[in-house]
Design a protein around this motif. Structure first.
Motif, PDB file in Angstrom:
ATOM      1  N   ALA A  75       0.818  -1.215   0.000  1.00  0.00           N
ATOM      2  CA  ALA A  75       0.000   0.000   0.000  1.00  0.00           C
ATOM      3  C   ALA A  75       0.850   1.262   0.000  1.00  0.00           C
ATOM      4  N   GLN A  76       2.060   1.176   0.565  1.00  0.00           N
ATOM      5  CA  GLN A  76       2.938   2.343   0.673  1.00  0.00           C
ATOM      6  C   GLN A  76       4.159   2.215  -0.238  1.00  0.00           C
ATOM      7  N   ALA A  77       3.995   1.507  -1.332  1.00  0.00           N
ATOM      8  CA  ALA A  77       5.146   1.196  -2.189  1.00  0.00           C
ATOM      9  C   ALA A  77       5.886   2.431  -2.666  1.00  0.00           C
ATOM     10  N   ASP A  78       5.175   3.520  -2.929  1.00  0.00           N
ATOM     11  CA  ASP A  78       5.834   4.719  -3.436  1.00  0.00           C
ATOM     12  C   ASP A  78       6.750   5.370  -2.402  1.00  0.00           C
ATOM     13  N   ARG A  79       6.613   4.986  -1.136  1.00  0.00           N
ATOM     14  CA  ARG A  79       7.461   5.547  -0.085  1.00  0.00           C
ATOM     15  C   ARG A  79       8.666   4.665   0.236  1.00  0.00           C
ATOM     16  N   LEU A  80       8.734   3.509  -0.381  1.00  0.00           N
ATOM     17  CA  LEU A  80       9.829   2.589  -0.103  1.00  0.00           C
ATOM     18  C   LEU A  80      11.116   3.064  -0.761  1.00  0.00           C
ATOM     19  N   PRO A  81      12.275   2.684  -0.183  1.00  0.00           N
ATOM     20  CA  PRO A  81      13.554   3.060  -0.805  1.00  0.00           C
ATOM     21  C   PRO A  81      13.724   2.385  -2.156  1.00  0.00           C
ATOM     22  N   ARG A  82      14.359   3.099  -3.058  1.00  0.00           N
ATOM     23  CA  ARG A  82      14.709   2.545  -4.367  1.00  0.00           C
ATOM     24  C   ARG A  82      16.231   2.582  -4.483  1.00  0.00           C
ATOM     25  N   PRO A  83      16.877   1.471  -4.863  1.00  0.00           N
ATOM     26  CA  PRO A  83      18.340   1.479  -4.969  1.00  0.00           C
ATOM     27  C   PRO A  83      18.830   2.579  -5.919  1.00  0.00           C
ATOM     28  N   ASP A  84      19.751   3.430  -5.423  1.00  0.00           N
ATOM     29  CA  ASP A  84      20.332   4.444  -6.285  1.00  0.00           C
ATOM     30  C   ASP A  84      21.441   3.795  -7.126  1.00  0.00           C
ATOM     31  N   PRO A  85      22.040   4.543  -8.068  1.00  0.00           N
ATOM     32  CA  PRO A  85      23.070   3.921  -8.925  1.00  0.00           C
ATOM     33  C   PRO A  85      24.190   3.242  -8.148  1.00  0.00           C
ATOM     34  N   ALA A  86      24.605   3.838  -7.029  1.00  0.00           N
ATOM     35  CA  ALA A  86      25.674   3.218  -6.236  1.00  0.00           C
ATOM     36  C   ALA A  86      25.186   1.922  -5.601  1.00  0.00           C
ATOM     37  N   GLN A  87      23.953   1.920  -5.108  1.00  0.00           N
ATOM     38  CA  GLN A  87      23.410   0.704  -4.507  1.00  0.00           C
ATOM     39  C   GLN A  87      23.204  -0.392  -5.549  1.00  0.00           C
ATOM     40  N   ARG A  88      22.849  -0.001  -6.748  1.00  0.00           N
ATOM     41  CA  ARG A  88      22.665  -0.990  -7.810  1.00  0.00           C
ATOM     42  C   ARG A  88      23.971  -1.716  -8.120  1.00  0.00           C
ATOM     43  N   GLN A  89      25.094  -1.040  -7.947  1.00  0.00           N
ATOM     44  CA  GLN A  89      26.393  -1.663  -8.206  1.00  0.00           C
ATOM     45  C   GLN A  89      26.708  -2.783  -7.228  1.00  0.00           C
ATOM     46  N   TYR A  90      26.007  -2.811  -6.104  1.00  0.00           N
ATOM     47  CA  TYR A  90      26.220  -3.882  -5.128  1.00  0.00           C
ATOM     48  C   TYR A  90      26.031  -5.248  -5.775  1.00  0.00           C
ATOM     49  N   ALA A  91      25.078  -5.353  -6.692  1.00  0.00           N
ATOM     50  CA  ALA A  91      24.776  -6.644  -7.324  1.00  0.00           C
ATOM     51  C   ALA A  91      25.884  -7.105  -8.263  1.00  0.00           C
ATOM     52  N   ALA A  92      26.823  -6.227  -8.607  1.00  0.00           N
ATOM     53  CA  ALA A  92      27.883  -6.596  -9.553  1.00  0.00           C
ATOM     54  C   ALA A  92      28.780  -7.705  -9.011  1.00  0.00           C
ATOM     55  N   ARG A  93      28.826  -7.843  -7.684  1.00  0.00           N
ATOM     56  CA  ARG A  93      29.697  -8.885  -7.120  1.00  0.00           C
ATOM     57  C   ARG A  93      29.099 -10.281  -7.277  1.00  0.00           C
ATOM     58  N   PHE A  94      27.804 -10.351  -7.629  1.00  0.00           N
ATOM     59  CA  PHE A  94      27.117 -11.635  -7.753  1.00  0.00           C
ATOM     60  C   PHE A  94      27.058 -12.075  -9.218  1.00  0.00           C
ATOM     61  N   THR A  95      28.226 -12.154  -9.854  1.00  0.00           N
ATOM     62  CA  THR A  95      28.282 -12.534 -11.259  1.00  0.00           C
ATOM     63  C   THR A  95      29.103 -13.809 -11.445  1.00  0.00           C
ATOM     64  N   VAL A  96      28.831 -14.491 -12.545  1.00  0.00           N
ATOM     65  CA  VAL A  96      29.553 -15.723 -12.863  1.00  0.00           C
ATOM     66  C   VAL A  96      31.044 -15.450 -12.963  1.00  0.00           C
ATOM     67  N   GLU A  97      31.397 -14.358 -13.633  1.00  0.00           N
ATOM     68  CA  GLU A  97      32.814 -14.048 -13.844  1.00  0.00           C
ATOM     69  C   GLU A  97      33.540 -13.817 -12.527  1.00  0.00           C
ATOM     70  N   SER A  98      32.848 -13.241 -11.540  1.00  0.00           N
ATOM     71  CA  SER A  98      33.467 -12.996 -10.240  1.00  0.00           C
ATOM     72  C   SER A  98      33.628 -14.274  -9.424  1.00  0.00           C
ATOM     73  N   ALA A  99      32.721 -15.231  -9.640  1.00  0.00           N
ATOM     74  CA  ALA A  99      32.683 -16.415  -8.777  1.00  0.00           C
ATOM     75  C   ALA A  99      33.432 -17.617  -9.327  1.00  0.00           C
ATOM     76  N   ALA A 100      33.507 -17.766 -10.642  1.00  0.00           N
ATOM     77  CA  ALA A 100      33.977 -19.021 -11.242  1.00  0.00           C
ATOM     78  C   ALA A 100      35.382 -19.392 -10.776  1.00  0.00           C
ATOM     79  N   GLY A 101      36.295 -18.439 -10.767  1.00  0.00           N
ATOM     80  CA  GLY A 101      37.665 -18.719 -10.347  1.00  0.00           C
ATOM     81  C   GLY A 101      37.762 -19.093  -8.882  1.00  0.00           C
ATOM     82  N   ALA A 102      36.944 -18.460  -8.052  1.00  0.00           N
ATOM     83  CA  ALA A 102      36.953 -18.780  -6.626  1.00  0.00           C
ATOM     84  C   ALA A 102      36.473 -20.202  -6.376  1.00  0.00           C
ATOM     85  N   TYR A 103      35.495 -20.660  -7.152  1.00  0.00           N
ATOM     86  CA  TYR A 103      35.037 -22.044  -7.037  1.00  0.00           C
ATOM     87  C   TYR A 103      36.163 -23.013  -7.406  1.00  0.00           C
TER      88      TYR A 103
END
Length: 387
Positions: A335-363
């Motif tokens: 009901a209050q969705a318009d008041r919820l936080p939205r990830p800004d460009p810097a916050q969106r970059q957080y997801a960059a660490r969850f990529t195949v290229e970042s993980a494959a070598g560590a595995y």
């Protein structure tokens, strides 16, 4: 020169599932970087069949009877035959679903079983179950801790949870961020513009298999209680609960606002067009849909369904968490969705660490450590190391 690894992975089928999708993505990357990956496939079928990489080696045994109803037993048999016939350096257990299969390999092959690296893909507490079930489950986790060689946590909070629940030393657990997407896909999602938007006609989205774990009944009831005029909910995915959920939407009188497009190969257009992602799961590990939504800059309302959720939510800066199975709390957030936080460009970059290229070598590094440790143990116990 580093010797390429021979890696074996059990996969039930090409039915949609985050565990299988991540495993096949990693396998393709490992194959492209020189390793030999063998996918032991239970059934050559499923909605994601068209996404199967032609570069991978699949081992498939034909059956005169359908095997879906006893897929775990069938996979144990197929995997055992494959490992008995082909030399393998390491087994990659792609998620909790396959722990039974890999545990069986250790029992059946004994000293000939390659070391096993297990990715912990789901919550280990399971508060959604009865006290007796939790006790039995913890015993099962302890058994895995005695057999598997290495464990992978998908985010930092899972590390200590694995050490505690499985009763293993911290040196046997490595944290590797869940490779939910390729870097190319992340870049595409991160480039989606997110201009300011009014509350009118909010577009809610769920990306989910339609199975009990996801508890989409809670989502539908919360949406019915919290939506505003013009709002719509799209639930992308397929599964055995589809008919029941469609019936519930009619009973709640929201069938004209809730859409079930079914399984889609590419969910990114839905991420582009949505305003807010909803997740109502009873339990998760690190839900890929949340990572994809962060990259796409969506507002997010999710249940606090794993030890990793608060970290993913950025303590409320990237997502809003509500208690599991709390329909009222989820309805208030909708009901209050318009008041919820939205990830800004810097916050969106957080997801960059969850990529195949970042993980494959560590595995691969974790697999090599498992192989070395297994070899050392065999030398200490006088067991031959040659397979």
């Amino acid at each position: 020169m580093t010797v390429p690894l021979r890696i074996a992975i059990p996969i039930h089928s090409f039915e949609p599932g985050g565990v299988e999708r991540v495993a096949l993505g990693l396998a393709e990357h490992w194959q492209q970087t020189g390793h030999q990956v063998m996918i032991v496939l239970g059934r050559d079928e499923g909605l994601d069949r068209g996404r199967a990489s032609p570069s991978l080696a699949y081992r498939i045994r034909s059956s005169r009877v359908p095997t879906a109803r006893f897929e775990t037993l069938w996979m144990i048999w197929c995997f055992l035959l494959a490992l008995s016939r082909e030399r393998v350096d390491v087994i990659f257990c792609p998620g909790n679903t396959y722990a039974v299969v890999c545990f069986a390999m250790s029992l059946l092959l004994g000293e000939r079983c390659p070391p096993i690296v297990c990715k912990i893909s789901n919550d280990l507490v399971r508060r959604d179950t009865s006290p007796l079930h939790r006790v039995l489950y913890r015993g099962w986790l302890r058994a895995q801790g005695m057999v598997f060689d290495r464990f992978v946590a998908l985010a930092e909070p899972m590390h200590d949870e694995i050490v505690d629940r499985l009763g293993v030393g911290a040196h046997r657990v490595v944290t590797i961020h869940d490779p939910a997407m390729t870097r190319h896909r992340f870049d595409g999602l991160a480039a989606i513009p997110r201009p300011g938007r009014s509350r009118h006609r909010y577009r809610f989205l769920a990306l989910s298999r339609l199975v009990p774990q996801k508890n989409l009944e809670v989502m539908l009831r919360a949406f019915a209680a919290g939506f505003r005029p013009g709002d719509a909910l799209t639930i992308v995915g397929d599964g055995p609960e589809l008919t029941r959920l469609q019936t519930l939407a009619r009973r709640l009188a929201v069938e004209d606002r809730v859409h079930f497009p079914g399984h889609v190969t590419d969910p990114d257009p839905y991420l582009r067009d949505a305003d807010c992602l909803l997740l109502s799961s009873d339990y998760e590990g690190v839900p890929a849909a949340v990572l994809e939504a962060i990259a796409a800059g969506l507002q997010i309302v999710a249940t606090d369904c794993s030890s990793s959720m608060d970290l993913l939510a950025g303590q409320g800066t990237r997502a809003t968490l509500v208690p599991v199975r709390d329909i009222d709390a989820l309805a208030r957030a909708i009901a209050q969705a318009d008041r919820l936080p939205r990830p800004d460009p810097a916050q969106r970059q957080y997801a960059a660490r969850f990529t195949v290229e970042s993980a494959a070598g560590a595995y691969v590094a974790a697999m090599r450590r498992a192989i070395v440790s297994a070899r050392q143990i065999r030398m200490l116990t006088g067991v031959p190391t040659h397979r």
